[in-house]
Design an enzyme around this catalytic site. Structure first.
Site, short mmCIF file in Angstrom:
data_model
loop_
_atom_site.label_atom_id
_atom_site.label_comp_id
_atom_site.label_asym_id
_atom_site.label_seq_id
_atom_site.Cartn_x
_atom_site.Cartn_y
_atom_site.Cartn_z
CD GLU A 39 -2.48 1.44 2.68
OE1 GLU A 39 -2.74 0.43 3.35
OE2 GLU A 39 -2.78 2.59 3.04
NE ARG A 43 -0.86 8.27 5.09
CZ ARG A 43 -0.77 7.37 6.06
NH1 ARG A 43 0.20 7.43 6.93
NH2 ARG A 43 -1.66 6.41 6.14
CB THR A 67 -3.76 8.00 2.55
OG1 THR A 67 -2.76 7.22 3.20
CG2 THR A 67 -4.14 9.12 3.53
CE LYS A 127 -5.83 1.46 6.77
NZ LYS A 127 -4.60 1.87 6.07
C1 3PG Z 1 -1.95 3.41 7.75
O1 3PG Z 1 -2.15 4.29 6.95
O2 3PG Z 1 -2.48 2.30 7.63
C2 3PG Z 1 -1.09 3.68 8.92
O3 3PG Z 1 -0.56 4.95 8.90
C3 3PG Z 1 -0.01 2.70 9.12
O4 3PG Z 1 0.10 2.61 10.45
P1 3PG Z 1 1.49 2.42 11.18
O5 3PG Z 1 2.39 3.51 10.67
O6 3PG Z 1 1.17 2.58 12.64
O7 3PG Z 1 2.00 1.04 10.85
#
Ligand code: 3PG
Length: 205
Positions: A39, A43, A67, A127
């Site tokens: 993924e 961002r 995102t 998710k």
């Molecule tokens: C996401 O977008 O799924 C999270 O930012 C990932 O989470 P983590 O950085 O705590 O692993």
């Protein structure tokens, strides 16, 4: 594209690409380490160009764009060559837009009502975000019986140490996390470290 996004690998790396030059070597390191489902998050300003570069140069990857928060982002991700979409949460318009792309997607959920809304749309893989802050394994375990049709990729606050507890749950297909791509490793171009972290994570199931 695999039939299920959750079944091919135990861990989906969640990646933030700051430098466009990092995109292809980073993707290659994750694939070489045994994690071909990734993924890439929207961002940073270079995110969509990173998707284009990886889609063109690393065809063996199953590349998701994460995102995704608006219908416009869903469309832009699809145009850039996303293989699937991931959203942190779910609204009716976002759900409709993601369905409209024709791509597989993992809509974000954190409440029983959000899970029900996603199931109503005919989507069973989703998710669970932010996993640790939303109740972690205890919460997910409580959903397994009443919401038996839902299968999850929990993400947010999960580490190599806690991933096995999630993977042991009947309604968890894989977990997502950013621990495979530490910021300092990316800044140093240490793709060997990324590959090692990926290999360890690929062995978790
Ligand atoms: C996401 O977008 O799924 C999270 O930012 C990932 O989470 P983590 O950085 O705590 O692993």
């Amino acid at each position: 594209m695999p039939e299920s996004l959750l079944d091919p690998v135990p861990v989906v790396p969640v990646v933030v690409v700051e430098e466009l030059d990092h995109a292809v070597p980073l993707a290659r390191a994750l694939v070489a380490g045994g994690l071909p489902v990734v993924e890439l998050t929207l961002r940073t300003p270079v995110a969509l160009d990173a998707v284009r570069a990886i889609a063109a140069e690393v065809p063996e990857i199953t590349l998701g764009v994460g995102t995704v928060c608006t219908p416009a982002q869903a469309e832009a991700a699809a145009e850039a060559g996303a293989g699937f979409l991931v959203s942190p949460g779910t609204t009716p318009t976002l759900l409709e837009a993601m369905l409209g792309t024709g791509l597989p997607f993992l809509p974000g959920t954190a409440t029983v009502s959000e899970v029900l809304r996603v199931l109503e749309a005919g989507v069973t893989e989703m998710k669970f975000f932010p996993a640790e802050a939303s109740g972690g394994t205890a919460y997910l375990s409580s959903l397994a019986s009443p919401l038996a049709a839902a299968r999850f990729c929990p993400t947010g606050g999960i580490t190599a140490a806690t991933a096995p507890d999630y993977l042991a749950l009947p309604n968890v297909g894989c977990v997502g996390g950013s621990w495979l791509t530490p910021r300092d490793a990316l800044a140093a171009g240490d793709w060997g470290r990324v590959e090692r972290l990926a290999r360890e994570a690929a062995a978790l199931r």
